[in-house]
Write a protein that holds these residues in place. Structure first.
Motif, PDB file in Angstrom:
ATOM      1  N   TRP A 120       3.767  -3.622  -1.842  1.00  0.00           N
ATOM      2  CA  TRP A 120       4.218  -2.346  -2.402  1.00  0.00           C
ATOM      3  C   TRP A 120       3.051  -1.377  -2.516  1.00  0.00           C
ATOM      4  O   TRP A 120       3.179  -0.193  -2.162  1.00  0.00           O
ATOM      5  N   TRP A 121       1.907  -1.849  -3.007  1.00  0.00           N
ATOM      6  CA  TRP A 121       0.747  -0.976  -3.135  1.00  0.00           C
ATOM      7  C   TRP A 121       0.224  -0.538  -1.771  1.00  0.00           C
ATOM      8  O   TRP A 121      -0.236   0.606  -1.602  1.00  0.00           O
ATOM      9  N   PHE A 122       0.284  -1.436  -0.800  1.00  0.00           N
ATOM     10  CA  PHE A 122      -0.155  -1.063   0.549  1.00  0.00           C
ATOM     11  C   PHE A 122       0.714   0.061   1.112  1.00  0.00           C
ATOM     12  O   PHE A 122       0.205   1.037   1.687  1.00  0.00           O
ATOM     13  N   GLN A 123       2.029  -0.076   0.964  1.00  0.00           N
ATOM     14  CA  GLN A 123       2.924   0.984   1.437  1.00  0.00           C
ATOM     15  C   GLN A 123       2.674   2.291   0.701  1.00  0.00           C
ATOM     16  O   GLN A 123       2.703   3.376   1.310  1.00  0.00           O
ATOM     17  N   LEU A 124       2.434   2.191  -0.606  1.00  0.00           N
ATOM     18  CA  LEU A 124       2.178   3.409  -1.384  1.00  0.00           C
ATOM     19  C   LEU A 124       0.933   4.122  -0.881  1.00  0.00           C
ATOM     20  O   LEU A 124       0.924   5.356  -0.726  1.00  0.00           O
ATOM     21  N   VAL A 125      -0.147   3.385  -0.622  1.00  0.00           N
ATOM     22  CA  VAL A 125      -1.393   3.995  -0.148  1.00  0.00           C
ATOM     23  C   VAL A 125      -1.187   4.626   1.224  1.00  0.00           C
ATOM     24  O   VAL A 125      -1.629   5.764   1.485  1.00  0.00           O
ATOM     25  N   VAL A 126      -0.499   3.921   2.123  1.00  0.00           N
ATOM     26  CA  VAL A 126      -0.278   4.458   3.467  1.00  0.00           C
ATOM     27  C   VAL A 126       0.578   5.718   3.413  1.00  0.00           C
ATOM     28  O   VAL A 126       0.298   6.725   4.096  1.00  0.00           O
ATOM     29  N   LEU A 127       1.639   5.691   2.608  1.00  0.00           N
ATOM     30  CA  LEU A 127       2.499   6.873   2.502  1.00  0.00           C
ATOM     31  C   LEU A 127       1.752   8.050   1.887  1.00  0.00           C
ATOM     32  O   LEU A 127       1.928   9.207   2.317  1.00  0.00           O
ATOM     33  N   ALA A 128       0.921   7.769   0.883  1.00  0.00           N
ATOM     34  CA  ALA A 128       0.134   8.849   0.287  1.00  0.00           C
ATOM     35  C   ALA A 128      -0.808   9.467   1.321  1.00  0.00           C
ATOM     36  O   ALA A 128      -0.955  10.702   1.396  1.00  0.00           O
ATOM     37  N   ALA A 129      -1.445   8.627   2.126  1.00  0.00           N
ATOM     38  CA  ALA A 129      -2.337   9.137   3.173  1.00  0.00           C
ATOM     39  C   ALA A 129      -1.558   9.952   4.211  1.00  0.00           C
ATOM     40  O   ALA A 129      -2.036  10.996   4.684  1.00  0.00           O
TER      41      ALA A 129
END
Length: 704
Positions: A120-129
């Motif tokens: 979940w955190w990985f997806q959040l970071v990628v989407l934020a980028a």
């Protein structure tokens, strides 16, 4: 003289650059650079911004939607939002009992906790980028515009500049950007070409006319569509880095990803079950397999055997095993994982959860989550072998896991707050009942065994009664477009199922299963069988639609002897015990010669048959063209010879007709007058044709 020399040098540089550009290869242009062979073209980043924004938005929007949906409402395989929607858009009706409401709330909390993991955190970071990149690209799109050809801007003069000012600006800039003076600057050649084109567009009559008409001094150009790449890809200092990154992606990242994905999926079948489990089932599931075998078969699956075993669980397992009623001798007594998991499953079916430690309860929940796919595979395997009793036994085992019912448990224990004491009250005395549907169909005041329950518990029973599927089923056998059934036909059984407990635009939600670790949606298995000692399965269908009204079709080929046949349609529910349905169907089968079937052809179809196909039309046109061409090239004497041959053929045909007329006359002497006239007429025609034929043959022989 100086300006003429500069102009000739500029034209020579343009010719050299064009000749070099014509011989470049795609790979070499992208990853290599040599100042001796080619020059760096002028490049801007505006087109790249448009391309990057399109790609980023296309990826970010759907990914963000599913990410937010999975975070708030649970991902696939997790409990859905309450109330949810079915595939047809109907509102799902959930069970309103207190245990199910609390269970869904807890699952929602667990789903929220699970969603905050590493993935979940990985997806959040990628989407934020990605969204930050989209913002940056959109801001740059307003600053940089796609570079077009503007001769005034290139020469840095005003649009109202005179010819002298244009010539002066050209001289000044050509001296600055001439390739001979910028041997170490590959971009100077590109700028010099642009300067020369701009000057020609404003001074040369032909180039100026092309620019005013087409926007380019070279005249009309072909439209080219490509990918907008950033400028840094063409910079000389970045070539080695780009080449290394490209080969790292191509030779390491992509193969590693493919290998890891293959290693994870190669052991699984299409239904999500390990291939090793399917092989095990093929060996151990037989026609005599029943519900009592289900627990050990599930515990012996590869998914179960791969679960870890702990030495600390031994005391708790010994205590639990002493309380479990085992209905058969185990087949795998020496395998620790199989023994442990089979005991856990039987304890679950006998509702001994209070004797389990939290670790054992966690192992049981994981095993029950695997059970949905594994029991599904068991049912499908039995259906593939036409083992009706084995298939229904596996369905019975599956719903026993869902409802936590033992082999010998009564179906009334599915009702909330029911135990053995209440069960004894319900089954004795006046208004006694022994079936689930019989108990729930009675008015609330006539139901036995509820005196000791609290008002909240009685409300739970009412909520369960409203949520339990009450199905009306109808079926009809027919052959499409035929009124009778003949041996060899493909018959269709149209089954209609209506859930009377639902209203229009409603769908059945998760079933009442307080002991099952995840939400379970009911399914119906339809079996069409012919009454016989083995109850052979003729057709089978799995119904997963949860809407109020469901229609499905079972197709089978009518084989065997003609006559009246009795068939049975069984509908088994995989979530509740005691609500199955059964219909008896009659089929009157005729022999082929007993049924007269007229083949009706529409007039439009007949007209379509007369229309030649495209191939026939082409062949007909070619054939006609060939005949016409042959007639055009043939000489006159050859045509005369053909006419003579045709005359002889006509004479032979007339003689044959005359001989036939004579034989007919000899066989029927009463019709003499009419036959004589016909014979005379045929002779006359034959003589005429003979004369024509002789004349034709004479001319043909003369020509020969």
């Amino acid at each position: 003289a100086e300006s003429s020399a500069c102009l000739s040098d500029a034209r020579g540089a343009v010719a050299v650059v064009r000749a070099r550009a014509a011989g470049m290869s795609g790979f070499k242009d992208t990853f290599t650079k040599s100042s001796e062979t080619d020059d760096l073209l002028g490049y801007d980043d505006a087109a790249f911004y448009y391309f990057a924004s399109s790609v980023l938005v296309t990826l970010a929007v759907p990914w963000t939607y599913y990410f937010v949906k999975g975070t708030l409402f649970g991902g696939p395989g997790e409990p859905q939002d309450v109330p949810g929607k079915s595939k047809s858009g109907s509102t799902q009706v959930t069970c309103k009992t207190s245990t199910m409401v609390n269970k869904l709330e807890e699952e929602g909390k667990k789903g929220g906790q699970r969603s905050c993991g590493v993935g979940w955190w990985f997806q959040l970071v990628v989407l934020a980028a990605m969204w930050f990149s989209i913002y940056f690209v959109f801001t740059q799109m307003g600053v940089e515009e796609v570079m077009g050809f503007n001769p005034f801007k290139i020469l840095e003069v005003e649009a109202t500049a005179s010819a002298a000012d244009i010539k002066k600006a050209y001289r000044k800039m050509s001296l600055v950007y001439h390739p001979d003076k910028n041997t170490n600057d590959p971009a100077a050649a590109s700028v010099f070409i642009q300067i020369t084109k701009a000057y020609n567009a404003l001074t040369d009559p032909v180039a100026k006319a092309n620019y005013e008409k087409y926007g380019n001094p070279d005249g009309p150009q072909m439209t080219k569509v490509g990918i907008g790449l950033p400028k840094f890809l063409l910079e000389k200092g970045n070539h080695l880095k780009i080449l290394a990154a490209f080969f790292f992606l191509l030779l390491f990242v992509i193969p590693t990803t493919a290998i890891c994905y293959y290693q994870r999926t190669k052991n699984y079948a299409a239904n999500g079950v390990l291939i090793e489990t399917l092989q095990f089932m093929e060996h151990y599931i037989t026609e005599s397999t029943r519900v009592k075998n289900g627990a050990e078969l599930l515990a012996a699956s590869a998914e179960s055997r791969n679960m870890p075993t702990r030495m600390d669980d031994q005391p708790a397992m010994t205590k639990l095993k002493s309380q479990v009623d085992q209905h058969m001798k185990p087949k795998f007594p020496n395998h620790p994982a199989i023994v442990k998991n089979s005991i856990l499953l039987m304890a679950h079916m006998q509702r001994l959860h209070e004797l389990m430690t939290p670790e054992l309860r966690s192992d049981l929940n994981e095993l029950l989550k695997h059970s949905s796919k594994i029991t599904q595979a068991m049912i499908e395997y039995a259906c593939a072998r036409d083992w009706f009793h084995t298939a229904t036994s596996m369905i019975d085992f599956k719903r026993s896991l869902v409802q936590a019912l033992d082999v010998k448990s009564h179906q009334l224990l599915q009702i909330p707050h029911f135990d053995e004491e209440i069960l004894r009250h319900c089954m004795r005395g006046k208004n006694a009942t022994a079936t689930l549907t019989g108990f729930l169909s009675k008015p609330a005041e006539e139901r036995k065994g509820l005196k000791g329950l609290t008002p909240e518990q009685i409300l739970d029973i009412e909520a369960f009664a409203l949520h339990l599927s009450s199905v009306e089923m109808m079926a009809e056998i027919s052959v499409e477009d035929e009124s009778e059934v003949v041996v060899g036909d493909i018959a269709t059984v149209t089954v209609q199922m209506k859930r009377t407990n639902l209203r229009e635009n409603e769908a059945a939600g998760p079933v009442h299963a307080p002991f099952f670790p995840e939400a379970k949606y009911e399914e119906w298995w339809l079996f069409l069988t012919e009454p016989s000692p083995g109850n052979k399965v003729i057709a089978m269908e799995r119904v997963r639609d949860a809407d109020q009204f469901v229609e499905t079709k079972l197709r089978f080929q009518v084989l065997g002897k003609p006559g009246k046949r009795k068939l049975e349609l069984h509908a088994w529910n995989d979530s509740y015990v005691g609500i199955d349905k059964k219909l008896e169907l009659t089929l009157d089968v005729l022999e082929e010669n007993e049924s007269k079937r007229e083949i009706f052809i529409h007039k439009e179809d007949e007209e379509l048959d007369l229309i030649p196909t495209l191939f026939q039309q082409l062949m007909g046109d070619f054939g006609q063209f060939d005949e016409e061409s042959e007639d055009e090239h043939e000489p006159d004497d050859s045509k005369a010879g053909k006419a003579g041959k045709a005359g002889k053929a006509g004479a032979k045909e007339a003689k044959a007709k005359a001989n036939g007329a004579k034989e007919e006359k000899a066989g029927a002497p009463d019709d003499g007058d009419e036959e004589g006239d016909a014979e005379d007429e045929a002779k006359a025609k034959g003589k005429g044709k003979d004369k024509d034929g002789d004349a034709s043959s004479g001319s043909s022989s003369d020509s020969d």
